[in-house]
Design an enzyme around this catalytic site. Structure first.
Site, mmCIF file in Angstrom:
data_model
loop_
_atom_site.group_PDB
_atom_site.id
_atom_site.type_symbol
_atom_site.label_atom_id
_atom_site.label_comp_id
_atom_site.label_asym_id
_atom_site.label_seq_id
_atom_site.Cartn_x
_atom_site.Cartn_y
_atom_site.Cartn_z
ATOM 1 N N CYS A 58 0.844 -1.201 0.000
ATOM 2 C CA CYS A 58 0.000 0.000 0.000
ATOM 3 C C CYS A 58 0.882 1.255 0.000
ATOM 4 O O CYS A 58 1.864 1.333 0.731
ATOM 5 C CB CYS A 58 -0.902 -0.011 1.228
ATOM 6 S SG CYS A 58 -2.025 1.405 1.295
ATOM 7 N N CYS A 62 0.523 4.506 7.031
ATOM 8 C CA CYS A 62 -0.101 4.292 8.345
ATOM 9 C C CYS A 62 0.877 3.476 9.212
ATOM 10 O O CYS A 62 1.247 2.347 8.848
ATOM 11 C CB CYS A 62 -1.418 3.543 8.185
ATOM 12 S SG CYS A 62 -2.490 4.312 6.941
ATOM 13 N N CYS A 65 0.440 -0.337 10.279
ATOM 14 C CA CYS A 65 -0.098 -1.320 9.329
ATOM 15 C C CYS A 65 0.959 -2.207 8.682
ATOM 16 O O CYS A 65 1.962 -1.721 8.145
ATOM 17 C CB CYS A 65 -0.885 -0.587 8.240
ATOM 18 S SG CYS A 65 -1.747 -1.724 7.138
ATOM 19 N N CYS A 102 -16.505 -9.380 5.290
ATOM 20 C CA CYS A 102 -15.833 -8.094 5.066
ATOM 21 C C CYS A 102 -14.573 -8.296 4.259
ATOM 22 O O CYS A 102 -13.705 -9.082 4.652
ATOM 23 C CB CYS A 102 -15.441 -7.460 6.394
ATOM 24 S SG CYS A 102 -16.800 -7.303 7.541
ATOM 25 N N CYS A 134 -19.466 -6.196 3.433
ATOM 26 C CA CYS A 134 -18.738 -4.996 3.853
ATOM 27 C C CYS A 134 -17.438 -4.972 3.069
ATOM 28 O O CYS A 134 -16.849 -6.036 2.838
ATOM 29 C CB CYS A 134 -18.447 -5.069 5.349
ATOM 30 S SG CYS A 134 -17.437 -3.693 5.948
ATOM 31 N N CYS A 194 -19.254 2.025 8.663
ATOM 32 C CA CYS A 194 -18.523 1.319 9.713
ATOM 33 C C CYS A 194 -17.247 2.116 9.938
ATOM 34 O O CYS A 194 -16.404 2.200 9.047
ATOM 35 C CB CYS A 194 -18.198 -0.104 9.255
ATOM 36 S SG CYS A 194 -17.135 -0.999 10.421
ATOM 37 N N ARG A 266 -17.989 -2.962 17.882
ATOM 38 C CA ARG A 266 -17.267 -4.224 17.639
ATOM 39 C C ARG A 266 -15.933 -4.281 18.387
ATOM 40 O O ARG A 266 -15.070 -3.431 18.217
ATOM 41 C CB ARG A 266 -17.025 -4.429 16.138
ATOM 42 C CG ARG A 266 -16.331 -5.766 15.859
ATOM 43 C CD ARG A 266 -16.206 -6.084 14.376
ATOM 44 N NE ARG A 266 -17.482 -5.920 13.711
ATOM 45 C CZ ARG A 266 -17.688 -5.112 12.679
ATOM 46 N NH1 ARG A 266 -16.700 -4.422 12.170
ATOM 47 N NH2 ARG A 266 -18.869 -5.013 12.143
#
Ligand code: SAM
Ligand code: DTB
Ligand code: SF4
Length: 322
Positions: A58, A62, A65, A102, A134, A194, A266
């Protein structure tokens, strides 16, 4: 119980969220449990199963991650999965009792083209299996959110992750306002939102209060709020961040429940490191949703057998098994 889905007419002040987080723990849990019981069946647990459909590489930075191309994490980069392989996993998820599937892609955002077309087919396929769907694909433009809505997508996951004042210590390649813009596009397209965060990114309680106030002030508030605890990943800038005491997690869950009474809260990443009694306290404080299955995106989740046993001992019932 109100049937209205509207958010509070006025924004939730950070001070109010902070005051909740600083309430004596058992008073806070009692209050949250009361709110929970007014709006939800306290025995029901919504169960989502995750699959990383496009892993690693990616362009975003972040700091937590495993999939950021900026990190030295050992996660291998993989192309977008084949639709049939994804649907086979979704079928298995349904058979194991998940009610929502998801799919996550390590993209900065969606690009129109072949890969997005394939994701649209995956969403349609998951719906045909009788599961809620999702996806989390990074940033979205309004027309892309509309395409997902037309395909029947139920939820779009896009976390605010932390408070605005702490965000630039976690990510520099996109802004907090970029995140909010995507959430707005999702909402406008009529897809349920979400959005939640992560504890353990070096933030203090004020930053946690900022996150909760920001989420609760969305109009309307998200339907689903994942609360993750950092899973430290070797080779990332946050491989050795602070340990979050379990009582702090309970506080955040309880405050989220009080501020967003109708949302599903969650208990997300980090359950593997959380002992059963702490998870039970989170359910008491209003958590009513978990990720099930052996894996999250790139890291392990608790064993399905031990999760089933825990829910059984607590008298909780997965929504897909009702
Ligand atoms: N690229 C998309 C995005 O950022 O929205 C989707 C995938 S991203 C991995 C989804 C969410 O997973 C992040 O926003 C973050 O809240 C959570 N997450 C990722 N890595 C994590 C970790 N190591 N520990 C806890 N939560 C994590
Ligand atoms: C969310 O809030 N947590 C999930 C889901 N949304 C996409 C992801 C957790 C990822 C944990 C680290 C990993 O497995 O890579
Ligand atoms: Fe990871 Fe998503 Fe950030 Fe990419 S945008 S580095 S996948 S959290």
């Amino acid at each position: 119980m109100s049937t209205s889905q509207t958010a509070p007419a006025t924004a939730v002040p950070v001070e109010d969220a902070l005051a909740l987080l600083e309430t004596p723990l058992l008073d806070l849990v009692h209050r949250a449990a009361t709110v929970h019981r007014e709006h939800h069946d306290p025995r029901r647990i919504q169960c989502s199963q995750l699959l990383s459909i496009k892993t690693g590489g990616c362009p975003e930075d972040c700091g937590y991650c495993s999939q950021s191309g900026h990190s030295k994490s050992p996660v291998a980069r993989e192309a977008l999965m084949d639709t049939e392989a994804v649907l086979a996993d979704a079928r298995q998820a349904k058979a194991s009792g998940a009610d929502r599937f998801c799919m996550g892609a390590a993209w900065r955002g969606v690009k129109d083209g072949e890969d997005f077309d394939r994701v649209i087919e995956m969403v349609k396929g998951v719906k045909q299996l009788g599961l809620e769907s999702c996806v989390t694909l990074g940033m979205l433009e309004p027309h892309q959110a509309e395409r997902l809505a037309e395909a029947g997508l139920d939820f779009y996951n896009h976390n605010l992750d932390t408070g605005r004042s702490h965000y630039d210590k976690v990510v520099t390649t996109h802004s907090y306002d970029d995140r909010l813009r995507t959430l707005h596009a999702v909402r406008q397209a009529g897809v349920s939102v979400c959005s939640g965060g992560i504890l353990g990114l070096g933030e203090d309680r004020t930053a946690r209060a900022e996150l909760l106030a920001e989420l609760a002030s969305l109009d309307p508030a998200p339907e689903s709020v994942p609360i993750n605890t950092l899973v430290p990943i070797e080779g990332t800038p946050m491989s050795e961040r602070q340990n979050v005491d379990w009582t702090e997690l309970v506080r955040v869950v309880a405050a989220a429940r009080i501020l967003m009474p109708r949302a599903d809260i969650r208990l997300s990443a980090g359950r593997r490191e959380l002992h059963d009694a702490a998870q039970a306290m989170c359910f008491m404080a209003g958590a009513n949703s978990i990720f099930v299955g052996e894996k999250l995106l790139t890291t392990p989740n608790p064993e399905p057998g031990s999760d089933a046993a825990l829910l059984g001992r607590l008298g909780l019932v997965p929504a897909g098994r009702e």
